[in-house]
Design a protein around this motif. Structure first.
Motif, PDB file in Angstrom:
ATOM      1  N   THR A   1       1.049  -0.825   0.039  1.00  0.00           N
ATOM      2  CA  THR A   1      -0.196   0.367  -0.033  1.00  0.00           C
ATOM      3  C   THR A   1       1.049   1.074   0.227  1.00  0.00           C
ATOM      4  O   THR A   1       1.523   1.649   1.571  1.00  0.00           O
ATOM      5  CB  THR A   1      -1.482   0.144   1.395  1.00  0.00           C
ATOM      6  OG1 THR A   1      -1.658  -1.196   1.404  1.00  0.00           O
ATOM      7  CG2 THR A   1      -2.117   1.168   0.926  1.00  0.00           C
ATOM      8  N   LEU A   2       0.674   2.173  -1.006  1.00  0.00           N
ATOM      9  CA  LEU A   2       1.134   3.459  -0.831  1.00  0.00           C
ATOM     10  C   LEU A   2       0.714   4.268  -0.104  1.00  0.00           C
ATOM     11  O   LEU A   2      -0.031   4.426  -0.103  1.00  0.00           O
ATOM     12  CB  LEU A   2       1.673   3.921  -2.261  1.00  0.00           C
ATOM     13  CG  LEU A   2       2.063   2.688  -3.660  1.00  0.00           C
ATOM     14  CD1 LEU A   2       1.976   2.915  -4.846  1.00  0.00           C
ATOM     15  CD2 LEU A   2       4.153   2.118  -3.153  1.00  0.00           C
ATOM     16  N   GLY A   3       1.522   5.399   0.358  1.00  0.00           N
ATOM     17  CA  GLY A   3       1.133   6.650   0.294  1.00  0.00           C
ATOM     18  C   GLY A   3       0.765   7.534  -1.021  1.00  0.00           C
ATOM     19  O   GLY A   3       0.406   7.281  -1.500  1.00  0.00           O
ATOM     20  N   ASP A   4      -0.111   8.481  -0.382  1.00  0.00           N
ATOM     21  CA  ASP A   4      -1.372   9.262  -1.527  1.00  0.00           C
ATOM     22  C   ASP A   4       0.382   9.640  -2.469  1.00  0.00           C
ATOM     23  O   ASP A   4      -0.227   9.772  -3.329  1.00  0.00           O
ATOM     24  CB  ASP A   4      -1.444  10.566  -0.620  1.00  0.00           C
ATOM     25  CG  ASP A   4      -2.972  10.079   0.165  1.00  0.00           C
ATOM     26  OD1 ASP A   4      -3.353   8.918   0.091  1.00  0.00           O
ATOM     27  OD2 ASP A   4      -3.530  10.288   0.784  1.00  0.00           O
ATOM     28  N   GLU A   5       1.320  10.019  -1.641  1.00  0.00           N
ATOM     29  CA  GLU A   5       1.944  11.522  -2.879  1.00  0.00           C
ATOM     30  C   GLU A   5       3.082  10.192  -3.312  1.00  0.00           C
ATOM     31  O   GLU A   5       2.903  10.737  -5.157  1.00  0.00           O
ATOM     32  CB  GLU A   5       3.008  11.608  -1.675  1.00  0.00           C
ATOM     33  CG  GLU A   5       2.613  13.266  -0.789  1.00  0.00           C
ATOM     34  CD  GLU A   5       3.494  13.253  -0.392  1.00  0.00           C
ATOM     35  OE1 GLU A   5       4.868  13.349   0.154  1.00  0.00           O
ATOM     36  OE2 GLU A   5       2.814  14.598   0.217  1.00  0.00           O
ATOM     37  N   GLU A   6       2.778   9.150  -2.831  1.00  0.00           N
ATOM     38  CA  GLU A   6       4.272   7.666  -3.783  1.00  0.00           C
ATOM     39  C   GLU A   6       2.767   7.599  -5.306  1.00  0.00           C
ATOM     40  O   GLU A   6       3.239   6.779  -6.469  1.00  0.00           O
ATOM     41  CB  GLU A   6       4.279   7.212  -3.275  1.00  0.00           C
ATOM     42  CG  GLU A   6       5.298   5.783  -3.715  1.00  0.00           C
ATOM     43  CD  GLU A   6       6.286   6.501  -4.152  1.00  0.00           C
ATOM     44  OE1 GLU A   6       6.949   5.488  -5.179  1.00  0.00           O
ATOM     45  OE2 GLU A   6       7.131   7.322  -4.129  1.00  0.00           O
ATOM     46  N   ALA A   7       1.736   7.043  -4.617  1.00  0.00           N
ATOM     47  CA  ALA A   7       0.791   6.654  -5.188  1.00  0.00           C
ATOM     48  C   ALA A   7       0.599   7.441  -6.732  1.00  0.00           C
ATOM     49  O   ALA A   7       0.315   7.235  -8.052  1.00  0.00           O
ATOM     50  CB  ALA A   7      -0.432   6.400  -5.335  1.00  0.00           C
ATOM     51  N   CYS A   8       1.076   9.028  -5.928  1.00  0.00           N
ATOM     52  CA  CYS A   8       0.305   9.785  -7.618  1.00  0.00           C
ATOM     53  C   CYS A   8       1.735   9.692  -8.300  1.00  0.00           C
ATOM     54  O   CYS A   8       1.615  10.442  -9.832  1.00  0.00           O
ATOM     55  CB  CYS A   8       0.298  11.558  -6.306  1.00  0.00           C
ATOM     56  SG  CYS A   8      -0.340  12.778  -7.487  1.00  0.00           S
ATOM     57  N   ALA A   9       2.972   9.937  -7.318  1.00  0.00           N
ATOM     58  CA  ALA A   9       3.833  10.495  -8.604  1.00  0.00           C
ATOM     59  C   ALA A   9       4.574   9.144  -9.618  1.00  0.00           C
ATOM     60  O   ALA A   9       4.758   8.964 -10.839  1.00  0.00           O
ATOM     61  CB  ALA A   9       5.381  10.112  -7.425  1.00  0.00           C
ATOM     62  N   ARG A  10       4.224   8.199  -9.073  1.00  0.00           N
ATOM     63  CA  ARG A  10       3.575   6.768  -9.835  1.00  0.00           C
ATOM     64  C   ARG A  10       2.977   6.875 -10.742  1.00  0.00           C
ATOM     65  O   ARG A  10       2.468   5.975 -11.829  1.00  0.00           O
ATOM     66  CB  ARG A  10       3.237   5.963  -9.105  1.00  0.00           C
ATOM     67  CG  ARG A  10       5.095   5.142  -8.454  1.00  0.00           C
ATOM     68  CD  ARG A  10       5.131   3.843  -7.987  1.00  0.00           C
ATOM     69  NE  ARG A  10       5.936   3.367  -6.888  1.00  0.00           N
ATOM     70  CZ  ARG A  10       6.103   1.654  -6.751  1.00  0.00           C
ATOM     71  NH1 ARG A  10       5.364   0.920  -6.314  1.00  0.00           N
ATOM     72  NH2 ARG A  10       7.163   2.377  -5.320  1.00  0.00           N
ATOM     73  N   ARG A  11       1.189   7.547 -10.141  1.00  0.00           N
ATOM     74  CA  ARG A  11      -0.100   7.676 -10.868  1.00  0.00           C
ATOM     75  C   ARG A  11      -0.579   6.169 -11.156  1.00  0.00           C
ATOM     76  O   ARG A  11      -0.616   5.873 -12.908  1.00  0.00           O
ATOM     77  CB  ARG A  11       0.158   7.749 -12.732  1.00  0.00           C
ATOM     78  CG  ARG A  11       0.990   9.432 -12.636  1.00  0.00           C
ATOM     79  CD  ARG A  11       1.027   9.838 -15.010  1.00  0.00           C
ATOM     80  NE  ARG A  11       1.904  11.412 -14.209  1.00  0.00           N
ATOM     81  CZ  ARG A  11       1.998  12.218 -15.778  1.00  0.00           C
ATOM     82  NH1 ARG A  11       1.651  10.993 -16.740  1.00  0.00           N
ATOM     83  NH2 ARG A  11       2.773  13.255 -15.379  1.00  0.00           N
ATOM     84  N   CYS A  12      -0.797   5.271 -10.161  1.00  0.00           N
ATOM     85  CA  CYS A  12      -1.251   4.073 -10.127  1.00  0.00           C
ATOM     86  C   CYS A  12      -2.027   4.200  -8.901  1.00  0.00           C
ATOM     87  O   CYS A  12      -1.999   5.516  -7.969  1.00  0.00           O
ATOM     88  CB  CYS A  12      -0.269   3.056  -9.802  1.00  0.00           C
ATOM     89  SG  CYS A  12       0.665   3.546  -8.608  1.00  0.00           S
ATOM     90  N   GLN A  13      -2.286   3.284  -8.609  1.00  0.00           N
ATOM     91  CA  GLN A  13      -3.452   3.196  -7.250  1.00  0.00           C
ATOM     92  C   GLN A  13      -2.935   2.512  -5.981  1.00  0.00           C
ATOM     93  O   GLN A  13      -1.156   2.570  -6.112  1.00  0.00           O
ATOM     94  CB  GLN A  13      -4.492   1.680  -7.564  1.00  0.00           C
ATOM     95  CG  GLN A  13      -5.742   1.645  -8.752  1.00  0.00           C
ATOM     96  CD  GLN A  13      -5.819   0.400  -8.328  1.00  0.00           C
ATOM     97  OE1 GLN A  13      -5.220  -0.958  -8.405  1.00  0.00           O
ATOM     98  NE2 GLN A  13      -7.872   0.026  -7.939  1.00  0.00           N
ATOM     99  N   LYS A  14      -3.398   2.606  -5.091  1.00  0.00           N
ATOM    100  CA  LYS A  14      -2.456   3.095  -3.744  1.00  0.00           C
ATOM    101  C   LYS A  14      -2.120   1.297  -3.279  1.00  0.00           C
ATOM    102  O   LYS A  14      -1.112   1.417  -2.585  1.00  0.00           O
ATOM    103  CB  LYS A  14      -2.992   3.562  -2.744  1.00  0.00           C
ATOM    104  CG  LYS A  14      -3.322   4.941  -3.042  1.00  0.00           C
ATOM    105  CD  LYS A  14      -4.924   5.206  -1.738  1.00  0.00           C
ATOM    106  CE  LYS A  14      -3.580   5.680  -0.150  1.00  0.00           C
ATOM    107  NZ  LYS A  14      -4.364   5.980   1.211  1.00  0.00           N
ATOM    108  N   SER A  15      -2.719  -0.125  -3.609  1.00  0.00           N
ATOM    109  CA  SER A  15      -2.084  -1.294  -3.986  1.00  0.00           C
ATOM    110  C   SER A  15      -2.036  -1.300  -4.882  1.00  0.00           C
ATOM    111  O   SER A  15      -2.579  -1.889  -6.156  1.00  0.00           O
ATOM    112  CB  SER A  15      -3.852  -1.529  -3.328  1.00  0.00           C
ATOM    113  OG  SER A  15      -3.601  -2.933  -3.117  1.00  0.00           O
TER     114      SER A  15
END
Length: 373
Positions: free
Chosen positions: A315-329
């Motif tokens: 499960t990624l943090g909000d910033e990491e998920a946004c940076a990767r442009r993917c879901q949080k999981s």
């Protein structure tokens, strides 16, 4: 193997894993590995083409010994068959017509018009000399494998007589990979020729002068009998008394016999996968085979996925998920792979090579892995 770029310059394959080159062999799109994860697409392959090989495979099949366990009236039918070189196995089932099956041919071919009798099955059983706990046996001094089907009372009512062939020259397709000294996993469906990798035992022991130990579960690599088949060259062979003990024999080989390379066929249990990781962490090179069609089959197999590093949900943090442009999981590899290379044996003369770590990471990210054909 030699990779060929778009401008026809040839470079050694070790330099070309990151080249975005379309192969003249168009690879099929892989199954949708991530169908349960929204936003992830089904990956296809980008590949690097290999040069056409001029090597010729030489096959030794000890066919005369194979015929000795079959009913006598079938011998001439099989010997005179123009497809004999493609013979995969002969099926002898009680009360049914004997049947021959061929590589690449759908269905089988009946060998005569009379049914298999119990007397013929008993004759074959006597010629083979008994079956192990896995209902497999062989013909001494050969690579042929005989598998039994038993009734509820333990009586043999069927035999699968598979032709074992020692193939020389086929391993030239990946000869360059052996110079890395890295572990290699061969993946393929039954009958595609995974056990032809026994030639690696001969090459590594005789040409590379390595200390090689073959862990031979059903005597398919070194043949039946106490003296291993000449196909494995100077490699030593450790037989396994029961299939469930294969992982223990693998560890015993490392602890007692100081091998530089261990070759093991049909890795299929969690204990064997853990043994492979333990052996790799001790600095021993592994050459193994496993059932599966593509690398995705190993990723999705909870028993074997540890061979390619294992897969876990993160499960990624909000910033990491946004940076990767993917879901949080997301799915990620959770450890280095046991096998540095993974080779998909699509057909006997059509192999696809992965750098395991990079291919798994790219697939988990929904990208196209770079492969060598």
């Amino acid at each position: 193997m030699v990779a060929i770029s778009a401008n026809s310059r040839t470079l050694p394959s070790v330099c070309c894993w990151f080249m975005m080159v379309e192969s003249k062999h168009r690879l099929h799109k892989s199954n949708n590995l991530f169908s349960s994860h929204k936003g992830m697409r089904c990956p296809s392959y980008r590949s690097i083409s290999s040069s056409s090989s001029s090597h010729v495979a030489v096959v030794e099949d000890d066919f005369h010994a194979f015929l000795q366990i079959l009913p006598h009236d079938l011998h001439q039918n099989i010997l005179s068959d123009p497809k004999r070189a493609q013979l995969l196995e002969v099926i002898l089932d009680l009360g049914r017509l004997p049947e021959a099956r061929y590589l690449g041919v759908l269905g089988g071919q009946y060998l005569r018009s009379t049914e298999v009798s119990m007397k013929e099955l008993e004759y074959a059983q006597t010629a083979v000399g008994g079956f192990g706990a896995d209902n497999r046996s062989g013909i001494e001094g050969t690579l042929h494998r005989i598998s039994a089907i038993r009734s509820r009372k333990g009586i043999i009512v069927g035999l699968t007589c598979r032709v074992g062939r020692a193939v020389t020259g086929l391993i030239d397709m990946v000869y360059d990979l052996l110079h890395y000294g890295s572990s290699i996993l061969f993946v393929g469906r039954p009958g595609v020729g995974k056990t032809t990798v026994i030639e690696i035992a001969r090459v590594l022991s005789n040409e590379f002068h390595k200390r090689v130990v073959v862990v031979d579960t059903s005597n398919e690599i070194g043949g039946d009998g106490n003296i291993p088949h000449a196909a494995i060259g100077g490699a030593r062979r450790m037989q396994v008394t029961e299939p469930s003990l294969q992982h223990k024999v693998m560890i015993e080989a490392v602890e007692n016999h100081m091998p530089e390379v261990i070759i093991v066929d049909e890795i299929g249990t969690e204990a064997e996968a853990l043994a492979c990781r333990s052996i790799a962490e001790r600095g021993v090179t592994l050459i193994g085979t496993a059932h599966g069609d593509r690398i995705e089959n190993i990723i999705k197999n909870p028993t074997l996925c540890d061979l390619i590093g294992g897969v876990e949900t993160v499960t990624l943090g909000d910033e990491e998920a946004c940076a990767r442009r993917c879901q949080k999981s997301v799915l990620e590899r959770n450890a280095p792979p046991t096998f540095y290379f993974l080779i998909e044996m699509r057909e006997r003369h059509y192999w696809v090579t992965h750098r395991t770590e990079k291919s798994v990471d790219m697939l988990l990210n929904g990208k196209n892995p770079l492969v060598e054909v």
